[in-house]
Design a protein around this motif. Structure first.
Motif, PDB file in Angstrom:
ATOM      1  N   THR A 225       0.930  -1.524  -0.610  1.00 43.70           N
ATOM      2  CA  THR A 225       0.163   0.124   0.165  1.00 43.70           C
ATOM      3  C   THR A 225       1.119   1.376  -0.275  1.00 43.70           C
ATOM      4  N   HIS A 226       2.098   0.904  -0.155  1.00 44.01           N
ATOM      5  CA  HIS A 226       2.922   2.587  -0.373  1.00 44.01           C
ATOM      6  C   HIS A 226       3.935   2.306  -2.022  1.00 44.01           C
ATOM      7  N   GLU A 227       4.023   3.523  -2.120  1.00 38.55           N
ATOM      8  CA  GLU A 227       4.742   3.704  -3.126  1.00 38.55           C
ATOM      9  C   GLU A 227       6.295   3.712  -3.331  1.00 38.55           C
ATOM     10  N   ALA A 228       6.931   3.388  -3.784  1.00 42.01           N
ATOM     11  CA  ALA A 228       8.065   3.756  -4.017  1.00 42.01           C
ATOM     12  C   ALA A 228       9.011   4.511  -3.488  1.00 42.01           C
ATOM     13  N   ALA A 229       9.822   4.599  -2.492  1.00 44.00           N
ATOM     14  CA  ALA A 229      10.913   6.003  -1.597  1.00 44.00           C
ATOM     15  C   ALA A 229      11.676   7.137  -2.823  1.00 44.00           C
ATOM     16  N   SER A 230      11.063   8.453  -2.812  1.00 45.88           N
ATOM     17  CA  SER A 230      11.090   8.985  -3.981  1.00 45.88           C
ATOM     18  C   SER A 230      12.704   9.953  -3.546  1.00 45.88           C
ATOM     19  N   ARG A 231      13.337   9.428  -2.260  1.00 41.93           N
ATOM     20  CA  ARG A 231      14.483   9.857  -1.978  1.00 41.93           C
ATOM     21  C   ARG A 231      14.658   9.008  -0.631  1.00 41.93           C
TER      22      ARG A 231
END
Length: 519
Positions: free
Chosen positions: A25-31
């Motif tokens: 339920t979580h997107e890949a990290a952007s940083r």
């Protein structure tokens, strides 16, 4: 090279947090988290991830969604958590091996972390490398050729590899130096370090940036790390803490917390004597002091009186140390719920018993009570800073009990956790820095001791560990051999006594026969 744990963000990858539903339920990290970036800039290479206790909440090292990593120091006992994967990898003797062991040891590393889908760019699975040619092993050793799987994890481990190429025949003297970073809110680094027999460092609260790390309990969370070598532990500290150069100082006060050792069930005399003898040898007897922390806190932490109002039959129900542990647990639960209640209520994830019990048992804490918790933290930090000053070390047991056996009921028992948190709350509640120091084995499980320095005294603590470690090891070995010799002497003495009893019995039997024949 490094392997990371599952609360640290890596750009382009999902941070799993030890729960499959969280990952879904979580997107890949952007940083990428500040800690990971700092270590990479310091020369480490990130190559993988490991599984953490579910939502980094427990200190046992078991997660219902994944098989627990095996404790190399005591395979029938739990590894401790929440950063169990990191501690297990460091403890698994993957530090120094030759070319012939390279593929097997790499596989063992993979198994210790339980992220067993790691593959090479060539598509060759890690498990099959022992059947491959030397060129394939070269690809394995080259971090640029690795791809990460989407496995769950929460601790960051760094492995620096030193390779010596010897021509077409391969490598020689291949060496892995493992340093793994974890999360410590209420013992997540210190407990697995103690249970697995390795070094574990919890820095001063706030000394290392938490940017890009999933929070558990903001007031208590600390980035910590593991190593087998105090020099490596210290070097990582210099990178993460950004420590400037300073002249190393010897401690002027090493304070043994007698009441803390009285709570411990782990070879108390042996552990304290190892520290005492090492201190006397290195710094002189005048440096040693003994204190009762409970009495000291009663006199130096005024807000404790607020919590003493809870009485039973006219008697104070808990000691000051136990009250500190209770406040720590309440603060952890309150902040955990505040951080993650929304996701849990909306997703309704499949949770293990430890997290489920904390979430479904509603915790109503008034704002005024939370203010009292923070006031208590501030007063406790001031009290320990006053006690230790700039050159003092507080010596306490890391944990009160031996590592529980796998599946044992005591793991979740209130009494067991209360004894553990009473000791763990010292650094968690004060924000002071603490290092777990292994002192060999007792009854086939690891034993350790912990050193605590004032908040901000991280360099001093790491320097003190480095200067004392060899001497501590020597005295720990002597203590272990002394116990073995005592046991041998005890067995020989028992045999002699048994022999004497047999002789006496035979003598009396012969005397009776003689009396019968000659009345």
């Amino acid at each position: 090279m490094g392997i990371i744990l599952n609360t640290y963000d890596i750009d382009g990858f999902v941070t799993g947090f030890g729960n499959p539903d969280w990952a879904k339920t979580h997107e890949a990290a952007s940083r990428t988290s500040h800690v990971v970036s700092a270590l990479v800039e310091g020369g480490a290479t990130c190559i993988g991830k490991t599984v953490v206790d579910e939502m980094a909440f427990s200190i046992c090292g078991e997660n219902k969604h994944y098989d627990p990593p095996t404790n190399p120091a005591a395979p029938t006992r739990i590894p401790g958590g929440c950063s169990s994967g990191s501690a297990v990898a460091v403890a698994a003797n993957l530090v120094d091996f030759s070319l012939g062991d390279l593929a097997l040891s790499a596989f063992e590393l993979l198994r210790a972390y339980d992220y067993g889908h790691l593959t090479l760019v060539t598509g060759v699975s890690f498990e099959n490398l022992h059947n491959r040619k030397m060129e394939t092993i070269w690809l394995m050793a080259d971090p640029s050729m690795w791809r990460l799987s989407q496995a769950d994890m929460l601790t960051i481990c760094w492995i620096q590899i030193s390779l010596k190429f010897t021509g077409s025949t391969g490598f020689s003297n291949t060496q892995f130096i493992l340093v793994l970073a974890g999360i410590d809110s209420v013992g997540g680094v210190r407990v697995p370090a103690a249970y697995c027999g390795i070094l574990g460092f919890r820095p001063s609260h706030g000394a290392v940036s938490h940017m890009g790390i999933i929070p558990v309990s903001t007031s208590l969370d600390c980035v910590g790390w593991f190593a087998k070598d105090p020099n490596v532990l210290r070097r990582v500290g210099h990178v993460l803490l950004q420590l400037p150069f300073a002249v190393q100082r010897n401690p002027r006060n090493i304070i043994i917390a007698d009441d803390c050792f009285q709570q411990s069930k782990i070879a108390v005399d042996r552990v304290s004597q190892v520290v005492i003898k090492s201190t006397e040898k290195l710094f002189g007897r005048q440096v040693l002091k003994h204190d009762n922390l409970g009495d000291y806190f009663d006199s130096k932490i005024p807000s404790l009186k607020t919590f003493y109002s809870q009485k039973s039959n006219g008697e104070v129900k808990y000691s000051s140390m136990r009250l500190l542990a209770n406040v720590m647990q309440l603060l952890q639960r309150h902040e955990f719920n505040r951080n993650h209640d929304g996701w849990i209520n909306s997703v309704k994830p499949n949770l293990g018993p430890v997290v489920s019990a904390q979430v479904h048992e509603r915790l109503e804490v008034p704002d005024r009570e939370i203010e009292n918790f923070h006031l208590l933290r501030n007063e406790m930090r001031a009290a320990l800073n006053t006690l230790l000053k700039d050159d003092g070390i507080l010596v306490v047991p890391t944990i009160a009990d031996p590592p529980p056996k796998l599946g044992a009921k005591e793991i979740s028992s209130e009494d067991h956790l209360a004894r553990a948190f009473t000791l763990l709350s010292l650094a968690s509640m004060s924000g002071c820095c603490q290092v777990t120091v292994p002192l060999g084995f007792h009854d086939k499980y690891p034993v350790s001791v912990s050193f605590i320095a004032r908040h901000g005294g991280d360099r001093f603590l790491l320097d003190t560990l480095q200067s004392m470690y060899t001497c501590l090891e020597e005295h720990a070995d002597l203590a272990a051999k002394s116990k073995l010799s005592t046991n041998v002497v005890g067995l020989e003495t028992s045999a002699e006594i048994a022999k004497e009893k047999v002789c006496i019995f035979i003598f009396f039997q012969l005397s009776n026969v003689q009396d019968y024949l000659n009345p």
